[in-house]
Design a protein around this motif. Structure first.
Motif, PDB file in Angstrom:
ATOM      1  N   GLN A 131       0.808  -1.222   0.000  1.00 43.32           N
ATOM      2  CA  GLN A 131       0.000   0.000   0.000  1.00 43.32           C
ATOM      3  C   GLN A 131       0.844   1.276   0.000  1.00 43.32           C
ATOM      4  O   GLN A 131       0.351   2.352   0.324  1.00 43.32           O
ATOM      5  CB  GLN A 131      -0.989   0.026   1.183  1.00 43.32           C
ATOM      6  CG  GLN A 131      -1.923  -1.171   1.223  1.00 43.32           C
ATOM      7  CD  GLN A 131      -2.942  -1.079   2.333  1.00 43.32           C
ATOM      8  OE1 GLN A 131      -3.600  -0.045   2.507  1.00 43.32           O
ATOM      9  NE2 GLN A 131      -3.076  -2.145   3.107  1.00 43.32           N
ATOM     10  N   ARG A 132       2.114   1.175  -0.402  1.00 40.82           N
ATOM     11  CA  ARG A 132       2.964   2.371  -0.443  1.00 40.82           C
ATOM     12  C   ARG A 132       2.534   3.334  -1.535  1.00 40.82           C
ATOM     13  O   ARG A 132       2.768   4.548  -1.442  1.00 40.82           O
ATOM     14  CB  ARG A 132       4.432   1.993  -0.661  1.00 40.82           C
ATOM     15  CG  ARG A 132       5.398   3.186  -0.496  1.00 40.82           C
ATOM     16  CD  ARG A 132       5.229   3.735   0.889  1.00 40.82           C
ATOM     17  NE  ARG A 132       6.004   4.909   1.233  1.00 40.82           N
ATOM     18  CZ  ARG A 132       5.536   6.149   1.260  1.00 40.82           C
ATOM     19  NH1 ARG A 132       4.291   6.401   0.865  1.00 40.82           N
ATOM     20  NH2 ARG A 132       6.275   7.148   1.686  1.00 40.82           N
ATOM     21  N   PHE A 133       1.890   2.796  -2.585  1.00 45.92           N
ATOM     22  CA  PHE A 133       1.462   3.651  -3.696  1.00 45.92           C
ATOM     23  C   PHE A 133      -0.051   3.682  -3.870  1.00 45.92           C
ATOM     24  O   PHE A 133      -0.592   4.704  -4.268  1.00 45.92           O
ATOM     25  CB  PHE A 133       2.141   3.196  -4.992  1.00 45.92           C
ATOM     26  CG  PHE A 133       3.636   3.292  -4.938  1.00 45.92           C
ATOM     27  CD1 PHE A 133       4.277   4.511  -4.988  1.00 45.92           C
ATOM     28  CD2 PHE A 133       4.410   2.154  -4.796  1.00 45.92           C
ATOM     29  CE1 PHE A 133       5.660   4.609  -4.916  1.00 45.92           C
ATOM     30  CE2 PHE A 133       5.793   2.230  -4.727  1.00 45.92           C
ATOM     31  CZ  PHE A 133       6.422   3.458  -4.780  1.00 45.92           C
ATOM     32  N   VAL A 134      -0.720   2.583  -3.589  1.00 47.19           N
ATOM     33  CA  VAL A 134      -2.186   2.538  -3.718  1.00 47.19           C
ATOM     34  C   VAL A 134      -2.747   1.732  -2.553  1.00 47.19           C
ATOM     35  O   VAL A 134      -2.378   0.569  -2.359  1.00 47.19           O
ATOM     36  CB  VAL A 134      -2.629   1.886  -5.045  1.00 47.19           C
ATOM     37  CG1 VAL A 134      -4.152   1.882  -5.135  1.00 47.19           C
ATOM     38  CG2 VAL A 134      -2.016   2.606  -6.240  1.00 47.19           C
ATOM     39  N   GLY A 135      -3.643   2.362  -1.771  1.00 43.63           N
ATOM     40  CA  GLY A 135      -4.218   1.665  -0.625  1.00 43.63           C
ATOM     41  C   GLY A 135      -5.517   2.286  -0.180  1.00 43.63           C
ATOM     42  O   GLY A 135      -6.011   3.268  -0.759  1.00 43.63           O
ATOM     43  N   GLY A 136      -6.075   1.726   0.879  1.00 50.61           N
ATOM     44  CA  GLY A 136      -7.371   2.154   1.387  1.00 50.61           C
ATOM     45  C   GLY A 136      -7.316   3.101   2.563  1.00 50.61           C
ATOM     46  O   GLY A 136      -8.360   3.530   3.058  1.00 50.61           O
ATOM     47  N   VAL A 137      -6.119   3.434   3.050  1.00 52.15           N
ATOM     48  CA  VAL A 137      -5.957   4.345   4.183  1.00 52.15           C
ATOM     49  C   VAL A 137      -6.854   3.888   5.339  1.00 52.15           C
ATOM     50  O   VAL A 137      -7.588   4.673   5.937  1.00 52.15           O
ATOM     51  CB  VAL A 137      -6.259   5.812   3.801  1.00 52.15           C
ATOM     52  CG1 VAL A 137      -5.643   6.781   4.806  1.00 52.15           C
ATOM     53  CG2 VAL A 137      -5.739   6.133   2.409  1.00 52.15           C
ATOM     54  N   GLY A 138      -6.789   2.601   5.645  1.00 52.97           N
ATOM     55  CA  GLY A 138      -7.684   2.027   6.640  1.00 52.97           C
ATOM     56  C   GLY A 138      -7.521   2.567   8.039  1.00 52.97           C
ATOM     57  O   GLY A 138      -8.392   2.360   8.887  1.00 52.97           O
ATOM     58  N   TRP A 139      -6.420   3.279   8.310  1.00 58.69           N
ATOM     59  CA  TRP A 139      -6.223   3.857   9.639  1.00 58.69           C
ATOM     60  C   TRP A 139      -7.234   4.954   9.931  1.00 58.69           C
ATOM     61  O   TRP A 139      -7.718   5.079  11.060  1.00 58.69           O
ATOM     62  CB  TRP A 139      -4.804   4.407   9.755  1.00 58.69           C
ATOM     63  CG  TRP A 139      -4.582   5.234  10.980  1.00 58.69           C
ATOM     64  CD1 TRP A 139      -4.326   6.575  11.045  1.00 58.69           C
ATOM     65  CD2 TRP A 139      -4.607   4.783  12.347  1.00 58.69           C
ATOM     66  NE1 TRP A 139      -4.190   6.990  12.343  1.00 58.69           N
ATOM     67  CE2 TRP A 139      -4.357   5.908  13.173  1.00 58.69           C
ATOM     68  CE3 TRP A 139      -4.823   3.550  12.950  1.00 58.69           C
ATOM     69  CZ2 TRP A 139      -4.319   5.820  14.565  1.00 58.69           C
ATOM     70  CZ3 TRP A 139      -4.783   3.458  14.333  1.00 58.69           C
ATOM     71  CH2 TRP A 139      -4.536   4.585  15.118  1.00 58.69           C
ATOM     72  N   ARG A 140      -7.589   5.759   8.953  1.00 58.54           N
ATOM     73  CA  ARG A 140      -8.549   6.825   9.189  1.00 58.54           C
ATOM     74  C   ARG A 140      -9.952   6.236   9.309  1.00 58.54           C
ATOM     75  O   ARG A 140     -10.233   5.144   8.811  1.00 58.54           O
ATOM     76  CB  ARG A 140      -8.525   7.854   8.047  1.00 58.54           C
ATOM     77  CG  ARG A 140      -7.248   8.636   7.867  1.00 58.54           C
ATOM     78  CD  ARG A 140      -6.621   9.334   9.018  1.00 58.54           C
ATOM     79  NE  ARG A 140      -7.396   9.700  10.181  1.00 58.54           N
ATOM     80  CZ  ARG A 140      -6.832  10.058  11.338  1.00 58.54           C
ATOM     81  NH1 ARG A 140      -5.518  10.055  11.484  1.00 58.54           N
ATOM     82  NH2 ARG A 140      -7.583  10.398  12.355  1.00 58.54           N
TER      83      ARG A 140
END
Length: 408
Positions: A131-140
């Motif tokens: 997920q360094r370039f494309v991810g879901g930002v699941g932390w937020r």
């Protein structure tokens, strides 16, 4: 308009699959509730921020019928109190906690799976690689999802190919844009993006990845006053990772050019060198990650606008936008099992990739574990402390979180 059509197709097909031949026992309801307390304090003119928030996720995933399956889920983020700037409430005198309130369809897709792999159409979660370039930002609290189509192919047991077309990014800043939004935090980003990804496991202990991500981000800018489209880019790279006994390693290199009408001429580099060592259940890891500076006026450094950025360069999130002089992050960390959970500690040292100097350093600590007696309930305590060595570029920052999450 085209993304509304894609999303509509996904919703219609999801309803069709659910209504024709799929028994309720074959499917699975989705119920996920996450409470978070977050405290942010920075050594600048902004007052500290405190937020109590709850993210509730409801949905349903069908079983597979004739190779078809579908999923629909809705997220709601609510605030229980505090004082903060969430980019939508106008409290610009407070530190930022980017979890705006509201409800939205998080995912709505239909998938066909077969011997070839799978095709997924609609609003979906896309996490490529680490997920360094494309991810879901699941932390937020408000997850980042994508409207489009994703084809995943498995031509051989050791080879995986994927292609994704994205016409809209539903960002963490949603669900609504609002009067206080800027070009760096819109709720939705339209454009035409194409993601190509190849993973080849040569042996059980060595694999190679190659990727090309061409991002057309028409509504996004690198700074509030910059022209929209200045984060449109083409990133091409190679990633090698392997293991030898208790030792593992990662080597990665990528280049980034301008694309899709970006008014800035981009030409920057990325590299990663990382080594890990495990003995019994203790894991050690050290590495260097460099996001290079560009050349020319303005900020033309290597950027990762669709990444799950919180997982990289420290949890204080000081470098969500790479500075014009780039970032050289040298880090070391340890993960230790403790009391039925996991304790993590990390240290980062940040310097500019170009021009010398020293941004500062960061210490991160977290402890996560399941809560005894309640299946599906977990807890997390987390702390990040950034110390600046160049007050003209960064400021001291301390962030603290307490989180409870229940998933059914």
């Amino acid at each position: 308009m085209k993304m509304l059509k894609i999303l509509g197709i996904g919703l219609s097909l999801a309803s069709l699959v659910a209504a024709n031949g799929v028994q309720a026992a074959e499917g699975k309801p989705i119920f996920d509730v996450r409470y978070r307390y977050e405290h942010v304090e920075q050594d600048n003119a902004l007052a500290h921020a405190v937020m109590n928030s709850v993210r509730t996720r409801l949905g349903y995933a069908t079983g597979v019928h004739g190779g078809f399956s579908a999923l629909v889920e809705v997220d709601h983020v609510g605030h229980l109190g505090g004082d903060y700037n969430d980019t939508r409430n106008g409290h610009t005198g407070r530190s930022l906690i980017p979890d705006p309130s509201g409800a939205a369809v998080n995912q709505a897709w239909v998938r066909h799976s077969g011997d070839y792999g799978s095709l997924t159409v609609g609003r979906q979660r896309i996490n490529l690689g680490n997920q360094r370039f494309v991810g879901g930002v699941g932390w937020r609290q408000n997850e980042q999802t994508y409207d489009g189509a994703m084809l995943q192919l498995n031509p051989g047991r050791d080879l995986a190919l994927s292609y994704a077309y994205i016409g809209r990014v539903n960002t963490i800043w949603g669900p609504d844009t609002g009067a206080f939004a800027t070009a760096v935090n819109p709720a939705r980003v339209d454009g035409d993006s194409h993601l190509f990804d190849l993973r080849w496991a040569f042996t059980p202990s060595f694999s190679l990845g190659a990727y090309h991500y061409r991002l057309g981000l028409d509504d996004l800018a690198i700074a509030p006053t910059a022209a929209r489209g200045t984060l449109s880019s083409a990133t091409t790279g190679l990633r090698a990772q392997g293991r030898s006994g208790a030792l593992d390693y990662v080597l990665e290199y990528a280049t980034q050019k301008d694309a899709e009408g970006n008014p800035l001429a981009l030409d920057s580099r990325y590299h990663l060198i990382e080594v890990g060592y495990a003995f019994e259940q203790v894991k050690l890891r050290a590495g260097q990650e460099v996001l290079g500076a560009g050349s020319g006026a303005g900020n033309r450094a290597f950027q990762t606008p669709l990444a799950t950025k919180h997982a990289f360069q420290g949890w204080a999130d000081m470098f969500l936008t790479t500075p014009a002089d780039g970032v050289d992050d040298r880090y070391v960390g340890v993960t230790v099992p403790l009391g039925g959970g996991n304790l993590q500690g990390w240290y980062h040292d940040f310097t500019p990739e170009r021009g010398g100097g020293d941004y500062g350093s960061e210490f991160d600590l977290s402890y996560a574990r399941p809560i005894p007696g309640i299946k599906g309930l977990s807890g997390l305590v987390k702390y990040a402390s950034y110390s600046s060595d160049d007050r003209a570029r960064t400021v001291d920052a301390d962030k603290f979180w307490v989180q409870l999450q229940y998933a059914f």
